[in-house]
Design an enzyme around this catalytic site. Structure first.
Site, PDB file in Angstrom:
ATOM      1  N   LYS A  22      -0.716  34.285   1.481  1.00  0.00           N
ATOM      2  CA  LYS A  22      -1.136  33.242   0.532  1.00  0.00           C
ATOM      3  C   LYS A  22      -1.657  32.022   1.288  1.00  0.00           C
ATOM      4  CE  LYS A  22       1.990  30.187  -1.329  1.00  0.00           C
ATOM      5  NZ  LYS A  22       1.648  28.775  -1.226  1.00  0.00           N
ATOM      6  N   ASN A  23      -0.903  31.569   2.302  1.00  0.00           N
ATOM      7  CA  ASN A  23      -1.237  30.293   2.929  1.00  0.00           C
ATOM      8  C   ASN A  23      -2.419  30.386   3.885  1.00  0.00           C
ATOM      9  OD1 ASN A  23       0.664  29.111   1.362  1.00  0.00           O
ATOM     10  ND2 ASN A  23       2.255  29.067   2.941  1.00  0.00           N
ATOM     11  N   CYS A 117       4.354  22.841  -5.093  1.00  0.00           N
ATOM     12  CA  CYS A 117       5.807  22.932  -5.299  1.00  0.00           C
ATOM     13  C   CYS A 117       6.463  21.555  -5.182  1.00  0.00           C
ATOM     14  CB  CYS A 117       6.420  23.832  -4.231  1.00  0.00           C
ATOM     15  SG  CYS A 117       5.905  25.527  -4.400  1.00  0.00           S
ATOM     16  N   ARG A 122       5.253  14.682  -0.601  1.00  0.00           N
ATOM     17  CA  ARG A 122       4.356  15.543   0.176  1.00  0.00           C
ATOM     18  C   ARG A 122       3.116  14.725   0.553  1.00  0.00           C
ATOM     19  NH1 ARG A 122       4.195  21.646  -2.007  1.00  0.00           N
ATOM     20  NH2 ARG A 122       3.626  21.985   0.161  1.00  0.00           N
ATOM     21  N   ARG A 398       2.662  32.525  -8.402  1.00  0.00           N
ATOM     22  CA  ARG A 398       1.667  31.773  -7.624  1.00  0.00           C
ATOM     23  C   ARG A 398       1.510  32.373  -6.241  1.00  0.00           C
ATOM     24  NH1 ARG A 398       3.305  26.314  -6.325  1.00  0.00           N
ATOM     25  NH2 ARG A 398       1.562  26.652  -4.919  1.00  0.00           N
TER      26      ARG A 398
HETATM   27  C1  EPZ Z   1       2.241  24.277   4.076  1.00  0.00           C
HETATM   28  O1  EPZ Z   1       2.387  23.101   3.307  1.00  0.00           O
HETATM   29  C2  EPZ Z   1       2.611  25.418   3.153  1.00  0.00           C
HETATM   30  N1  EPZ Z   1       1.698  25.427   2.012  1.00  0.00           N
HETATM   31  C3  EPZ Z   1       4.047  25.259   2.665  1.00  0.00           C
HETATM   32  O2  EPZ Z   1       4.369  26.453   1.975  1.00  0.00           O
HETATM   33  C4  EPZ Z   1       4.992  25.161   3.859  1.00  0.00           C
HETATM   34  O3  EPZ Z   1       6.292  24.858   3.384  1.00  0.00           O
HETATM   35  C5  EPZ Z   1       4.523  24.076   4.831  1.00  0.00           C
HETATM   36  O4  EPZ Z   1       3.141  24.286   5.190  1.00  0.00           O
HETATM   37  C6  EPZ Z   1       5.349  24.081   6.114  1.00  0.00           C
HETATM   38  O5  EPZ Z   1       5.240  25.335   6.737  1.00  0.00           O
HETATM   39  C7  EPZ Z   1       0.440  25.883   2.201  1.00  0.00           C
HETATM   40  O6  EPZ Z   1       0.072  26.300   3.288  1.00  0.00           O
HETATM   41  C8  EPZ Z   1      -0.460  25.867   0.987  1.00  0.00           C
HETATM   42  P1  EPZ Z   1       2.913  20.444   6.174  1.00  0.00           P
HETATM   43  P2  EPZ Z   1       1.812  21.694   3.881  1.00  0.00           P
HETATM   44  O7  EPZ Z   1       1.741  19.557   6.131  1.00  0.00           O
HETATM   45  O8  EPZ Z   1       0.608  21.973   4.697  1.00  0.00           O
HETATM   46  C9  EPZ Z   1       4.916  16.151   6.511  1.00  0.00           C
HETATM   47  C10 EPZ Z   1       4.978  27.830   0.215  1.00  0.00           C
HETATM   48  O9  EPZ Z   1       6.100  28.072  -0.260  1.00  0.00           O
HETATM   49  N2  EPZ Z   1       3.541  15.665   6.366  1.00  0.00           N
HETATM   50  O10 EPZ Z   1       3.064  21.408   7.319  1.00  0.00           O
HETATM   51  O11 EPZ Z   1       1.722  20.771   2.739  1.00  0.00           O
HETATM   52  C11 EPZ Z   1       5.436  16.796   5.231  1.00  0.00           C
HETATM   53  O12 EPZ Z   1       5.995  15.818   4.380  1.00  0.00           O
HETATM   54  C12 EPZ Z   1       4.603  26.411   0.558  1.00  0.00           C
HETATM   55  O13 EPZ Z   1       4.105  28.702   0.503  1.00  0.00           O
HETATM   56  C13 EPZ Z   1       3.300  14.300   6.512  1.00  0.00           C
HETATM   57  O14 EPZ Z   1       4.216  13.516   6.738  1.00  0.00           O
HETATM   58  O15 EPZ Z   1       3.019  21.274   4.825  1.00  0.00           O
HETATM   59  C14 EPZ Z   1       6.471  17.757   5.753  1.00  0.00           C
HETATM   60  O16 EPZ Z   1       7.669  17.058   6.016  1.00  0.00           O
HETATM   61  C15 EPZ Z   1       5.658  25.412   0.146  1.00  0.00           C
HETATM   62  N3  EPZ Z   1       2.026  13.857   6.392  1.00  0.00           N
HETATM   63  C16 EPZ Z   1       5.892  18.200   7.095  1.00  0.00           C
HETATM   64  O17 EPZ Z   1       4.924  17.219   7.452  1.00  0.00           O
HETATM   65  C17 EPZ Z   1       0.965  14.698   6.144  1.00  0.00           C
HETATM   66  O18 EPZ Z   1      -0.181  14.235   6.063  1.00  0.00           O
HETATM   67  C18 EPZ Z   1       5.215  19.561   7.066  1.00  0.00           C
HETATM   68  O19 EPZ Z   1       4.230  19.532   6.053  1.00  0.00           O
HETATM   69  C19 EPZ Z   1       1.232  16.078   6.005  1.00  0.00           C
HETATM   70  C20 EPZ Z   1       2.526  16.543   6.123  1.00  0.00           C
END
Ligand code: EPZ
Length: 418
Positions: A22-23, A117, A122, A398
């Site tokens: 998916k991702n 989610c 986020r 989803r």
């Molecule tokens: C991706 O989300 C995945 N979604 C999420 O999977 C997954 O949990 C996450 O990566 C971590 O592996 C998709 O790929 C569509 P991040 P993403 O940016 O990209 C902080 C699922 O179940 N952060 O890696 O949104 C954030 O708050 C979903 O498939 C900032 O601070 O996650 C978090 O603590 C749920 N500023 C950490 O980084 C930013 O600009 C990781 O977030 C971006 C992120």
């Protein structure tokens, strides 16, 4: 309202076939906007997030043909619009990939702030930091993001946070930037490598994906045609691995890449399960109550946060007291309240949850709060004595293709009731 009705007590046995990731799919599909031509994407998971992004791409002017339920041919020769429909983009998280790809394609995009989610805050500050470092102007107002760039100039960007989305988004925006862009402290998930592989297949010049440092040498244009097969879903595979352990079953998971699952494999062995690497499949079996464990979620190759709820179910019935520390998301323990309704004994406080292992769970009406929590509650229903009714299963649809059919093929007593 759709629900899943699960009668527990079956040990899962047999074979399951993993769908495309998916991702990776929700990033590769927007990435096709960088191509002025036609490409075929295969091994797409048949899930609602993929359908949503395809509908958004059509709104932007892309022409999409479904060759079968897992393959599309998409023609992005003439993208006519730079405003993504707000009502659609706010439905899920990955809509932010439209920014990186449209900045690269035409230097302008307006898109609704991403949904997705409910895992607590986020933010997308790291995405914006990357776009502005490349020379784009980004405005946030009234729930919308407006990004513009006359010219994108390659630069070095050091990520303050390891972010999957920001790493991919900056990669997308850098494909045509003048000169070289370096992303330091980059995320290394398999789906990031898959997006880089897709773009390189189409003529981009991206090196180092899967390591902490990714270099993107800007190119003038990409090929006008090509095809690509999406990588297998690491998290779907991991979900079935833990379902086998929880139900004391013995299953073979096909169409997966075992090394993407190393961290999950290590944890399964640590708690008393067995794993055998069969090349492009993996066998998981367990014939005892799991031992307790301590788990901390981390960016890849650490234990994936998207596997945390599923692990929570296994630890809720483990022998002893376990701890999970959720270091990525601020609110990803909602599922523990549902498990406690089923007889678990879990105390969740902020980013830490303590699991007093119980001998058994009991079926109950429970609610999925998000995609992975929903998958975890299916596993709980399979393990519990009696009947579980799982509601809000649109969250699960989803990201998991035909999940009840895949469990049924493993012997589970599970029905979808519309
Ligand atoms: C991706 O989300 C995945 N979604 C999420 O999977 C997954 O949990 C996450 O990566 C971590 O592996 C998709 O790929 C569509 P991040 P993403 O940016 O990209 C902080 C699922 O179940 N952060 O890696 O949104 C954030 O708050 C979903 O498939 C900032 O601070 O996650 C978090 O603590 C749920 N500023 C950490 O980084 C930013 O600009 C990781 O977030 C971006 C992120």
């Amino acid at each position: 309202m759709n629900k899943l009705v699960i009668n527990g007590g079956t040990k899962l046995k047999g074979n399951v076939f993993i769908s495309g990731a998916k991702n990776a799919a929700v990033a590769i599909l927007p990435a096709t906007l960088l191509i002025k031509g036609v490409c075929t994407i295969n091994n797409l998971p048949n899930i609602s997030d993929v359908k949503i992004i395809c509908n958004i791409l059509k709104e932007l002017g892309a022409k999409i043909t479904w060759n079968n339920e897992h393959e599309i041919t998409i023609d992005t020769s003439s993208i006519s619009c730079t405003t993504a429909p707000l009502d659609m983009t706010s439905k899920f998280r990955a809509s932010y990939y439209l920014i990186g790809s449209m900045l690269g394609r035409c230097g302008e995009i307006e898109v609704g702030l991403p949904g997705g989610c409910n895992l607590g805050a986020r933010p997308i500050d790291q995405h914006i930091k990357g776009f502005e470092a490349l020379g784009a102007k980004v405005e946030l107002n009234q729930g919308k993001i407006l990004a513009k760039a006359k010219k994108l100039i390659g630069t070095s960007i050091y990520m303050d946070v390891v972010s999957v989305g920001a790493t991919i988004n900056i990669m997308l925006a850098s494909v045509f930037a003048e000169g070289t862009t370096t992303i330091d402290n980059a995320a290394k998930e398999p789906h990031i490598v898959d997006v880089a592989n897709f773009l390189n297949t189409m003529g981009a010049d991206i090196r180092g994906a899967g390591t902490d440092v990714i270099k993107i040498n800007g190119v003038k244009s990409l090929k006008s045609s090509g095809s690509y097969t999406v990588v297998p879903d690491q998290i779907e595979a991991g979900t079935f691995m833990l379902a086998a352990v929880a139900t004391k079953g013995d299953i073979i998971i096909h169409n997966c890449i075992p090394e993407h699952l190393d961290c999950i494999t290590a944890k399964i062995i640590e708690i008393g399960g067995n794993v055998e690497d069969l090349g492009d499949s993996i066998r998981v079996w367990c014939n005892k109550r799991p031992n307790k464990a301590t788990v901390k979620t981390l960016p890849y190759p650490g234990f994936p946060t998207d596997m945390q709820p599923q692990m929570g179910v296994v630890l809720s019935i483990a022998d002893g007291t376990s701890i999970i520390n959720e270091s990525i998301w601020e609110s990803r323990f909602q599922y523990t309240e549902e498990l406690n309704k089923m007889g678990a004994c879990i105390t969740a406080q902020g980013k830490t949850a303590i699991f007093e292992g119980v001998k058994e769970l009991f079926g109950a009406p429970v609610y999925a709060s998000d995609l992975r929590a929903g998958a975890a509650l299916i596993i709980a229903g399979l393990v519990a004595n009696g009947q579980t009714e799982l509601y809000n299963i649109e969250h699960i649809d989803r990201g998991y293709e035909n999940i009840e059919e895949k469990f049924k093929a493993l012997g589970a007593n599970i029905q979808r009731i519309s």
